[in-house]
Design an enzyme around this catalytic site. Sequence first.
Site, mmCIF file in Angstrom:
data_model
loop_
_atom_site.group_PDB
_atom_site.id
_atom_site.type_symbol
_atom_site.label_atom_id
_atom_site.label_comp_id
_atom_site.label_asym_id
_atom_site.label_seq_id
_atom_site.Cartn_x
_atom_site.Cartn_y
_atom_site.Cartn_z
ATOM 1 N N ARG A 1 31.812 45.616 33.455
ATOM 2 C CA ARG A 1 31.085 46.530 32.566
ATOM 3 C C ARG A 1 30.509 45.800 31.363
ATOM 4 N NH1 ARG A 1 35.732 50.439 31.764
ATOM 5 N NH2 ARG A 1 36.886 49.197 33.263
ATOM 6 N N GLU B 1 45.818 47.173 31.024
ATOM 7 C CA GLU B 1 46.493 48.478 30.970
ATOM 8 C C GLU B 1 46.957 48.852 32.375
ATOM 9 O OE1 GLU B 1 43.995 51.682 29.594
ATOM 10 O OE2 GLU B 1 45.696 53.050 29.367
HETATM 11 O O1 LIG Z 1 42.003 45.391 26.464
HETATM 12 P P1 LIG Z 1 42.415 45.293 27.911
HETATM 13 O O2 LIG Z 1 43.728 45.976 28.189
HETATM 14 O O3 LIG Z 1 42.388 43.905 28.414
HETATM 15 O O4 LIG Z 1 41.376 46.147 28.752
HETATM 16 C C1 LIG Z 1 39.994 46.130 28.547
HETATM 17 C C2 LIG Z 1 39.262 45.668 29.777
HETATM 18 O O5 LIG Z 1 39.562 46.525 30.889
HETATM 19 C C3 LIG Z 1 38.351 46.881 31.534
HETATM 20 O O6 LIG Z 1 37.980 45.938 32.467
HETATM 21 P P2 LIG Z 1 38.415 45.891 34.007
HETATM 22 O O7 LIG Z 1 39.248 44.654 34.192
HETATM 23 O O8 LIG Z 1 38.972 47.200 34.409
HETATM 24 O O9 LIG Z 1 37.064 45.520 34.732
HETATM 25 P P3 LIG Z 1 35.689 46.208 35.187
HETATM 26 O O10 LIG Z 1 34.756 46.105 34.005
HETATM 27 O O11 LIG Z 1 35.293 45.321 36.300
HETATM 28 O O12 LIG Z 1 35.926 47.640 35.580
HETATM 29 C C4 LIG Z 1 37.348 46.899 30.394
HETATM 30 O O13 LIG Z 1 36.020 46.784 30.881
HETATM 31 C C5 LIG Z 1 37.758 45.729 29.560
HETATM 32 O O14 LIG Z 1 37.180 44.511 30.001
HETATM 33 N N1 LIG Z 2 41.633 53.538 29.839
HETATM 34 C C1 LIG Z 2 40.622 52.716 30.109
HETATM 35 N N2 LIG Z 2 39.397 53.213 30.411
HETATM 36 C C2 LIG Z 2 38.379 52.376 30.679
HETATM 37 N N3 LIG Z 2 38.486 51.043 30.679
HETATM 38 C C3 LIG Z 2 39.681 50.523 30.388
HETATM 39 N N4 LIG Z 2 40.107 49.247 30.316
HETATM 40 C C4 LIG Z 2 41.413 49.259 30.010
HETATM 41 N N5 LIG Z 2 41.873 50.510 29.864
HETATM 42 C C5 LIG Z 2 40.795 51.316 30.103
#
Ligand SMILES: O=P(O)(O)OC[C@H]1O[C@H](OP(=O)(O)OP(=O)(O)O)[C@H](O)[C@@H]1O
Ligand SMILES: Nc1ncnc2[nH]cnc12
Length: 180
Positions: free
Chosen positions: A68, A105
């Site tokens: 994202r 998370e």
């Molecule tokens: O602060 P944190 O606990 O590290 O979480 C934040 C991260 O989690 C999500 O990414 P995700 O790994 O789900 O990837 P995506 O963008 O591919 O969905 C979001 O886009 C952040 O990069």
């Molecule tokens: N709750 C949440 N929603 C969307 N992106 C996330 N990345 C980590 N936690 C998330």
Amino acid sequence: MSDRSVETLLHELVRDIPDWPEPGVTFRDITPLLADAEALQAVVDALTELGRSLAGGPIDRVLGIEARGFILAAPVALALGAGFVPVRKAGKLPGPTYAVSYALEYGEATLEMHRDALAPGDRALVIDDVLATGGTVAATARLVGECGATHVGTAVLLELEALHGRDRLAGMPVGALRRL
Ligand SMILES: O=P(O)(O)OC[C@H]1O[C@H](OP(=O)(O)OP(=O)(O)O)[C@H](O)[C@@H]1O
Ligand SMILES: Nc1ncnc2[nH]cnc12
């Protein structure tokens, strides 16, 4: 430019998905925001300004975190006149990389960046959608450090305060357009 404030746009166009991707997690889905042209422009403009003020000086590269973060970081890089660098999940980049593993998370992941993506002394701004536990940003800051570059700041759309990501990023310039 939208008549609605960025705060309002984020309130109205980020949708909560309960118990996804696993029970107990409320997923903040930004796809309605991305689908609204005015809102997308407004948040890119706001992230650009936030990034500029966090950096407080030149920005050589804007790092986007897969997946994202890519969507938001590339237009911010264009707006700042800086190059874009992808920070990718493990095994996606073809050249020699630095790698850092971290907890999310929901689950665990490894992030990689090409070793030659940043030169020593480069000033790097990080852009992502959500700051949750801070693991992703902490890992990315480590990748920047491995290159001998400087992490000048991280700007995100949403900060999930209950997960205390900022505590983990003590001393780093981090800003969010909205805190939940
Ligand atoms: O602060 P944190 O606990 O590290 O979480 C934040 C991260 O989690 C999500 O990414 P995700 O790994 O789900 O990837 P995506 O963008 O591919 O969905 C979001 O886009 C952040 O990069
Ligand atoms: N709750 C949440 N929603 C969307 N992106 C996330 N990345 C980590 N936690 C998330």
